[in-house]
Design a protein around this motif. Structure first.
Motif, PDB file in Angstrom:
ATOM      1  N   GLY A 100       0.972  -0.956  -0.496  1.00  0.00           N
ATOM      2  CA  GLY A 100       0.310  -0.046   0.072  1.00  0.00           C
ATOM      3  C   GLY A 100       1.034   0.876   0.233  1.00  0.00           C
ATOM      4  O   GLY A 100       2.244   1.558  -0.289  1.00  0.00           O
ATOM      5  N   ALA A 101       0.303   2.113   0.103  1.00  0.00           N
ATOM      6  CA  ALA A 101       1.068   3.844   0.133  1.00  0.00           C
ATOM      7  C   ALA A 101       1.613   3.979   1.323  1.00  0.00           C
ATOM      8  O   ALA A 101       3.095   4.374   1.256  1.00  0.00           O
ATOM      9  CB  ALA A 101       0.418   4.895  -0.401  1.00  0.00           C
ATOM     10  N   ASN A 102       0.804   3.563   2.729  1.00  0.00           N
ATOM     11  CA  ASN A 102       1.855   2.987   3.648  1.00  0.00           C
ATOM     12  C   ASN A 102       2.692   1.448   3.690  1.00  0.00           C
ATOM     13  O   ASN A 102       2.040   0.624   4.679  1.00  0.00           O
ATOM     14  CB  ASN A 102       1.286   3.598   5.394  1.00  0.00           C
ATOM     15  N   SER A 103       3.662   1.939   3.524  1.00  0.00           N
ATOM     16  CA  SER A 103       3.941   0.008   3.307  1.00  0.00           C
ATOM     17  C   SER A 103       4.493  -0.106   4.262  1.00  0.00           C
ATOM     18  O   SER A 103       5.036   0.925   5.508  1.00  0.00           O
ATOM     19  CB  SER A 103       4.900  -0.010   1.712  1.00  0.00           C
ATOM     20  N   HIS A 163      -7.516   0.339   3.836  1.00  0.00           N
ATOM     21  CA  HIS A 163      -7.595   1.985   3.728  1.00  0.00           C
ATOM     22  C   HIS A 163      -6.715   2.500   4.643  1.00  0.00           C
ATOM     23  O   HIS A 163      -5.795   3.775   4.098  1.00  0.00           O
ATOM     24  CB  HIS A 163      -9.154   2.293   3.957  1.00  0.00           C
ATOM     25  N   ARG A 164      -5.994   1.740   6.186  1.00  0.00           N
ATOM     26  CA  ARG A 164      -5.363   1.987   6.674  1.00  0.00           C
ATOM     27  C   ARG A 164      -4.222   2.305   5.957  1.00  0.00           C
ATOM     28  O   ARG A 164      -2.682   3.124   5.956  1.00  0.00           O
ATOM     29  CB  ARG A 164      -4.874   1.745   8.175  1.00  0.00           C
ATOM     30  N   ALA A 165      -3.479   0.907   5.336  1.00  0.00           N
ATOM     31  CA  ALA A 165      -2.690   0.626   4.413  1.00  0.00           C
ATOM     32  C   ALA A 165      -2.446   1.590   2.722  1.00  0.00           C
ATOM     33  O   ALA A 165      -0.898   1.900   2.587  1.00  0.00           O
ATOM     34  CB  ALA A 165      -2.364  -0.456   3.877  1.00  0.00           C
ATOM     35  N   GLY A 166      -3.265   1.948   3.026  1.00  0.00           N
ATOM     36  CA  GLY A 166      -3.372   3.497   1.373  1.00  0.00           C
ATOM     37  C   GLY A 166      -3.138   2.599   0.145  1.00  0.00           C
ATOM     38  O   GLY A 166      -2.284   1.449  -0.183  1.00  0.00           O
ATOM     39  N   LYS A 168      -3.727   1.917  -3.420  1.00  0.00           N
ATOM     40  CA  LYS A 168      -2.769   2.387  -4.982  1.00  0.00           C
ATOM     41  C   LYS A 168      -3.880   2.325  -6.112  1.00  0.00           C
ATOM     42  O   LYS A 168      -4.335   0.920  -6.290  1.00  0.00           O
ATOM     43  CB  LYS A 168      -1.650   2.351  -5.454  1.00  0.00           C
TER      44      LYS A 168
END
Ligand SMILES: Nc1nc2c(c(=O)[nH]1)N[C@H]1C(S)=C(S)[C@@H](COP(=O)(O)O)O[C@H]1N2
Ligand SMILES: [Mo]
Length: 396
Positions: A100-103, A163-166, A168
């Motif tokens: 995700g965006a917040n890996s 959603h928390r992980a973001g 992409k």
């Protein structure tokens, strides 16, 4: 609570087993009572009433006559594990989310419990349920009618975690891995589901089953629930989620859990280009009573069962006692939920003594009807032909 349910063994036997375990002779007893011992000495484990298809890995089937309640009790719920049941130490346990965006996001069970709770009542069925009935026979676990159950699953929406992980835009699939590790040369059990189903508000990461922490054989402390889809999608002991642009390429995505989308002659093989991953369950009913071969005196006989259709609703179950010439509607149970089975019952009085087939045929909201003749597929998945039991009505 003891690990053996009260009604299966006498109190003296239970305390004997407990002491025997303390004396360190559990190994021999584990051979005699594998279903009970696989869980160890704590918590309520699978009932000894389950049919053992494989001791270790643990494959346990529910006898159909015990599928007679809307909610299947945890100790009667079928178990299907490809590998040894993992030992989880909850202090070290983390859910790792990558891609995700917040890996590199890692969450504890407490982190998950702080997210909004969500509950779904979902019927889980192993895609190989009924494999034993295919002709010609098919290798694999020889499930008959009972690799299915209905439970209340509580946890968090998978979408809340993602959603928390973001998420992409290029994320098209979610790959899910559990803490169970392969034996010998076996591949790891890893599944991928399309993002659309992963982000669906009904798809859960569940930490409770029927109001208890998920029992160890069913995926403690966290399992995926993909409502309406085959059991193999519902990864147990989840530890790792990865957002990706394509499905995992391991054995359990590339080779297993696929079915040809064209006709294959029984005993034949499928062209790999025709294989499609299993998703939603078929429409199906199962007779839970009478037992096959039951004998009755003249008078009313009540047939009962369950019916389910994955992502669709059951709209009716019809019963025939004259080899399918005529069908009468069964009465559907009041309990219902979007992805849960319906109970049904039908009472009938035979006009004369003799041998009868009781047949049940479910219909769903998309117009699907159980077939009279079963399609064949090389892995023996999704058995859903009209169910039948033979009964004899005697003379007065
Ligand atoms: N990690 C992991 N998840 C798994 C499996 C497994 O072997 N390992 N078996 C799958 C299959 S094939 C089925 S049918 C369901 C069975 O769930 P149950 O044992 O709780 O009935 O779990 C699925 N999730
Ligand atoms: Mo399964």
């Amino acid at each position: 609570m003891n690990f053996l349910s009260q009604d299966t063994l006498s109190p003296s036997r239970r305390s004997f087993l407990k002491r025997a375990g303390q004396l360190g002779v559990a190994l021999g007893l584990a051979k005699a009572f594998p279903a009970a011992f696989a869980l160890g000495q704590e918590g309520s484990g699978p009932s000894v009433k389950l049919i053992v298809r494989s001791e270790n890995p643990q494959d346990l089937e529910t006898p159909p006559e015990l599928l007679d309640s809307w909610i299947t009790p945890n100790d009667l719920f079928y178990v299907r594990s490809h590998m040894y049941t993992p030992k989880i130490s909850i202090g070290d346990w983390r859910l790792q989310i990558d891609g995700g965006a917040n890996s590199n996001l890692a969450m504890t069970l407490d982190d998950l419990r702080r997210l909004p709770r969500s509950m779904q009542t979902v019927t889980l069925e192993c895609s190989g349920n009924g494999r034993a009935f295919y002709d010609p026979p098919i290798a694999g676990a020889q499930w008959e009618k009972g690799a299915v159950g209905n439970a209340r699953w509580t946890g968090v929406r998978l979408s809340d975690v993602l959603h928390r992980a973001g998420v992409k835009p290029e994320s098209k699939f979610l790959t899910i891995d559990g803490a169970d590790t392969p034996m010998a040369k076996m591949p790891d059990f890893i599944r991928s589901i399309p993002m659309e189903k992963a982000m669906h508000p009904d798809t859960l990461l569940a930490y409770e089953m029927n109001g208890e922490p998920i029992p160890i054989p069913h995926g403690y402390p966290l399992r995926l629930i993909v409502p309406g889809w085959t059991g193999n999608n519902c990864v147990k002991w989840v530890t790792h989620l990865t957002l990706t642009d394509k499905p995992d390429e391991g054995f359990f995505m590339k080779t297993a859990y696929k079915k040809p989308n064209i006709y294959v002659a029984p005993g034949g093989s499928a062209d790999p280009s025709t294989l499609v991953s299993l998703t939603a369950l078929a429409v199906k009913s199962v007779i839970t009573a009478p037992k096959d071969g039951a004998q009755f005196k003249p008078g009313p006989v009540t047939a009962t069962g369950v019916a389910y259709a994955g992502e669709q609703d059951i709209v009716g179950v019809d019963v025939s006692t004259d080899l399918g010439r005529t069908w009468k509607p069964a009465e559907l149970g009041k309990d219902k939920a979007r992805y849960a089975w319906r109970l049904w019952r039908y009472t009938w009085t035979a006009a004369e003594p003799g041998s009868f087939l009781i047949m049940s045929r479910a219909k769903d909201s998309s117009g699907r009807v159980q077939p009279m003749v079963q399609d064949w597929n090389p892995s023996g998945y999704l058995w859903n032909v009209v169910d039948r039991v033979r009964v004899t009505i005697g003379k007065a």
